[in-house]
Design a protein around this motif. Structure first.
Motif: not given
Length: 209
Positions: A170-171, A181-184, A191-194
């Protein structure tokens, strides 16, 4: 279950949050045959049974709002929930006090809700990367936001054996932020995500899209 909050998120997903007030018997009566008795029987704790039934009741209500004939849900080999006979994506979360469901007709969605609790401080090194740990500074609300954001993104992805500490990032954010903003990462896949964050009576709720 009184409706506490209803929201359209990013024009693609709908969130419903209810306060859990019904007894187990009342929820079973309201659901009729719309739940998996075998799965319910595996739950031994009475409060967990209420939460499980309430989440199914909320899914039924939300599905009917979308004109979906609700006949129950099934889970895949990873434990991710899907509607029976409908392609809409759903995600479920429940606490002792609240039940929340998100639905997205076309894409995956993940939701989590957690009450601020000292256990988040005791276990933070297990779910935060070193930079995240430094950023959190052992501050309760920030730890809760990190946990819920990671759990929501984990549920959006829907596969097991993903490390919260080493694979979900998580940024940096401010406590007042409503979108994180997160990335898995899973091998070569990113997998980027809002992740949309809301607060209700000391509970953090996160919806990952």
């Amino acid at each position: 279950m009184p409706l506490v909050h209803s929201e359209k998120i990013e024009d693609s997903s709908t969130l419903l949050l209810w306060k859990l007030t019904e007894t187990e018997a009342e929820l079973q009566d309201a659901l009729g045959n719309g739940f998996n008795q075998e799965e319910l029987d595996k739950i031994s704790h009475p409060q967990k049974k209420r939460e499980w039934l309430a989440s199914r009741m909320l899914i039924k209500t939300l599905a009917e709002q979308f004109g979906i004939n609700y006949v129950g849900i099934h889970k895949d080999e990873h434990g991710k929930a899907f509607l029976i006979d409908n392609d809409s994506h759903i995600s479920i979360t429940h606490t002792a006090e609240f039940v929340a469901v998100a639905i997205n007709p076309t894409a995956a969605v993940g939701i989590d809700m957690e009450k601020t609790d000292a256990k988040l401080q005791r276990t933070s090194k297990k779910y935060l990367s070193p930079p995240e740990f430094d950023h959190a500074q052992d501050e309760m609300d920030r730890l809760c936001m990190y946990w819920c954001a990671k759990e929501a993104l984990y549920k959006l992805y829907g596969k097991k054996k993903i490390s919260f500490r080493d694979a979900i990032f998580i940024s940096p954010f401010e406590n007042a932020d409503v979108i994180l903003r997160g990335n898995l990462t899973d091998e070569d896949l990113v997998v980027p995500s809002n992740i949309h964050v809301r607060w209700f009576d000391g509970h953090c709720l996160a919806v990952a899209l």
